[in-house]
Design a protein around this motif. Structure first.
Motif, PDB file in Angstrom:
ATOM      1  N   TRP A 115       0.865  -1.186   0.000  1.00  0.00           N
ATOM      2  CA  TRP A 115       0.000   0.000   0.000  1.00  0.00           C
ATOM      3  C   TRP A 115       0.897   1.229   0.000  1.00  0.00           C
TER       4      TRP A 115
ATOM      5  N   SER B 240       2.835   6.296   4.330  1.00  0.00           N
ATOM      6  CA  SER B 240       2.545   4.901   4.654  1.00  0.00           C
ATOM      7  C   SER B 240       3.703   4.201   5.352  1.00  0.00           C
ATOM      8  N   ASP B 241       4.886   4.831   5.374  1.00  0.00           N
ATOM      9  CA  ASP B 241       6.031   4.250   6.073  1.00  0.00           C
ATOM     10  C   ASP B 241       6.203   4.797   7.491  1.00  0.00           C
TER      11      ASP B 241
ATOM     12  N   VAL C 255       1.869   2.388  11.303  1.00  0.00           N
ATOM     13  CA  VAL C 255       1.145   1.857  10.143  1.00  0.00           C
ATOM     14  C   VAL C 255       1.546   0.394   9.995  1.00  0.00           C
TER      15      VAL C 255
ATOM     16  N   SER D 148       0.321  -3.888   8.847  1.00  0.00           N
ATOM     17  CA  SER D 148      -0.591  -4.889   8.302  1.00  0.00           C
ATOM     18  C   SER D 148      -0.720  -5.988   9.345  1.00  0.00           C
TER      19      SER D 148
ATOM     20  N   LEU E 140      -1.087  10.175   4.845  1.00  0.00           N
ATOM     21  CA  LEU E 140      -1.009  10.050   6.295  1.00  0.00           C
ATOM     22  C   LEU E 140      -0.070  11.133   6.811  1.00  0.00           C
TER      23      LEU E 140
ATOM     24  N   ASP F 281       2.130  12.935  10.244  1.00  0.00           N
ATOM     25  CA  ASP F 281       2.776  12.609  11.506  1.00  0.00           C
ATOM     26  C   ASP F 281       2.585  13.731  12.515  1.00  0.00           C
TER      27      ASP F 281
ATOM     28  N   SER G  69       5.521  10.029  14.637  1.00  0.00           N
ATOM     29  CA  SER G  69       4.679   8.858  14.396  1.00  0.00           C
ATOM     30  C   SER G  69       3.326   9.283  13.843  1.00  0.00           C
ATOM     31  N   LEU G  70       2.553   8.314  13.422  1.00  0.00           N
ATOM     32  CA  LEU G  70       1.264   8.568  12.784  1.00  0.00           C
ATOM     33  C   LEU G  70       0.355   9.411  13.675  1.00  0.00           C
TER      34      LEU G  70
ATOM     35  N   ALA H  94      -4.974  11.071   9.108  1.00  0.00           N
ATOM     36  CA  ALA H  94      -5.168  10.548   7.755  1.00  0.00           C
ATOM     37  C   ALA H  94      -6.057  11.511   6.991  1.00  0.00           C
TER      38      ALA H  94
ATOM     39  N   ALA I 203      -2.794   2.763  12.233  1.00  0.00           N
ATOM     40  CA  ALA I 203      -3.544   2.374  11.032  1.00  0.00           C
ATOM     41  C   ALA I 203      -3.250   0.924  10.700  1.00  0.00           C
TER      42      ALA I 203
ATOM     43  N   ILE J 191      -3.652  -1.778   7.769  1.00  0.00           N
ATOM     44  CA  ILE J 191      -3.872  -1.846   6.329  1.00  0.00           C
ATOM     45  C   ILE J 191      -4.331  -3.254   5.972  1.00  0.00           C
TER      46      ILE J 191
END
Length: 413
Positions: free
Chosen positions: A113, A118-119, A123, A125, A210, A212, A217-218, A221, A234, A236
């Motif tokens: 994704w 996204s890195d 984030v 999976s 996304l 920060d 950090s995240l 969105a 998040a 994914i």
């Protein structure tokens, strides 16, 4: 019985363990070596998005039966290549393993994704035990959760997060979550139930970036409707791809998995069997399903891993010409439980193949229904929403090729 002394299983998965168990049960007494990319012995993946997130199970709890197969487990060293002529598998650590027969059981990996951000940390999976542990820790902290994707993993994570009191947003490109998996009517019911439980479901929408926070950090969105959602983590869940990259130069036929014949034997890119017996099992395998008129089919559900493993073991030990076609009716399930949400989904067959559906018991409006799915006049699948009693009967009818219209009038005979 074929004469084999050394057997190599690539992928320390459920399908790998079940293949080893089936080989031993059928009298194979040679050496079995299992190569695994992860450092853990095989564990069950379905609970990662279910019981693990609610504290009901350890993420790396090994599967039962591992000690019974008398195998050598070589973990933490993924395969990087295969020579089909010599039966040699190469690994990232520079090791080479040669065997008389090979089982490919490397499963699938989360689909990549790519959006800006996204890195970022936060984030993930949900595919491994480490992923589940990270998400469970976030739920313990009351994190704000963003789920990208409306498949089963996505809705199960959303339900688990909501059950822990976490603010949860689900972003889905399609019109509804589970639309492809269940069809319009059932997916509408599930979506309404998710929303009634306080889960913010955004449909026909995608994440464009996304952002920060001060710690890098995240933190947020941005969606394609220009709205912004504040999030801490998040997940994914946009699907998986078969783990076949290590086979790219092997000469095997790769097309959404390892393409096999009807008895699970892997085929070369010219459509021939390899000289050394090679089979593929579980999420990585694709074979001509006789229940779908020989259409190449990949079934990425838990039930297939066990049944296909037994079929592949029989193929490896059969005399030439005595291999049997693999016939499988998939089964899958999902429990969505949170305050105000209690939906138990049980399904059999190929729901995505359907060209027609019908509710034959109960009603979807009441969240208690039995739905059948037909394709070209045949019964192809059945879905139970909080109403699983008759699914075993319908599974047998799918296997027997029952006409769809007959199921509408007398589904229990």
């Amino acid at each position: 019985m074929a004469v084999l002394d050394r057997l190599l299983i690539v992928g320390a998965s459920l399908a790998a363990l079940r293949t080893a168990q089936a080989l031993r049960a059928r009298g194979f007494d040679g050496d079995i070596t299992v190569l695994g990319a992860e450092t853990h012995l095989p564990y069950d993946r379905p609970p990662l998005s279910k019981q693990v997130l609610t504290g009901g199970r350890l993420a790396t709890q090994p599967l039962a039966g591992i000690d019974e197969v008398d195998a050598t487990w070589m973990l933490g060293d993924p395969a990087t290549g295969l020579d089909v002529n010599t039966g040699t598998v190469h690994t990232r650590a520079g090791l080479s393993h040669t065997a008389d027969a090979i089982v490919i059981a490397t499963g699938a990996t989360p689909r990549a994704w790519h959006v800006p951000g996204s890195d970022l940390p936060g984030v993930i999976s949900l595919r491994t035990a480490e992923d589940a542990n990270q998400l469970a820790a976030a739920l313990d902290r009351g994190a704000r959760i963003l789920v990208v994707g409306g498949g089963f993993v996505g809705v199960e994570v959303a339900a688990a997060a909501r059950s822990r009191g976490c603010a949860t947003v689900v972003v889905v490109r399609e019109n509804l979550p589970l639309l492809r998996a269940l069809g319009l009517d059932a997916a509408s019911t599930v979506t309404a139930s998710l929303r009634n439980a306080g889960i913010d479901v955004r449909t026909s929408t995608s994440v464009t970036a996304l952002g920060d926070g001060l710690d890098g950090s995240l933190a947020s969105a941005t969606l394609d409707d220009s709205t912004t959602v504040l999030v801490d983590l998040a997940v994914i869940g946009i699907g998986v791809d078969p783990a076949t990259e290590w086979l790219r130069d092997s000469g095997l036929w790769l097309s959404d998995g390892v393409v096999c014949d009807e008895s699970c034997r892997a085929l070369t890119d010219s459509g021939e069997r390899t000289r050394i017996p090679i089979v593929a099992v579980g999420d990585v395998a694709r074979w001509p399903d006789p229940l779908r008129s020989g259409e190449l089919t990949a079934v990425r559900h838990w039930s297939n891993a066990g049944e296909q493993a037994r079929a592949a073991a029989s193929t490896l030990l059969a005399a030439p010409g005595e291999e049997q076609p693999y016939r499988h009716v998939p089964t899958f399930w999902s429990d969505l439980v949170a305050p105000g949400l209690r939906i138990k989904i049980r399904a059999v067959g190929h729901l995505v193949s359907a060209d027609t559906t019908a509710v034959i018991d109960g009603s979807l409006d009441s969240e208690s229904a039995l739905v059948v799915y037909g394709h070209l006049g045949r019964l192809m699948g059945a879905l139970a929403v909080n109403r699983p009693r008759h699914l075993p009967t319908l599974r047998h009818q799918i296997l027997a090729g029952r006409p769809f219209e007959r199921t509408l009038t007398a589904y229990l005979d």
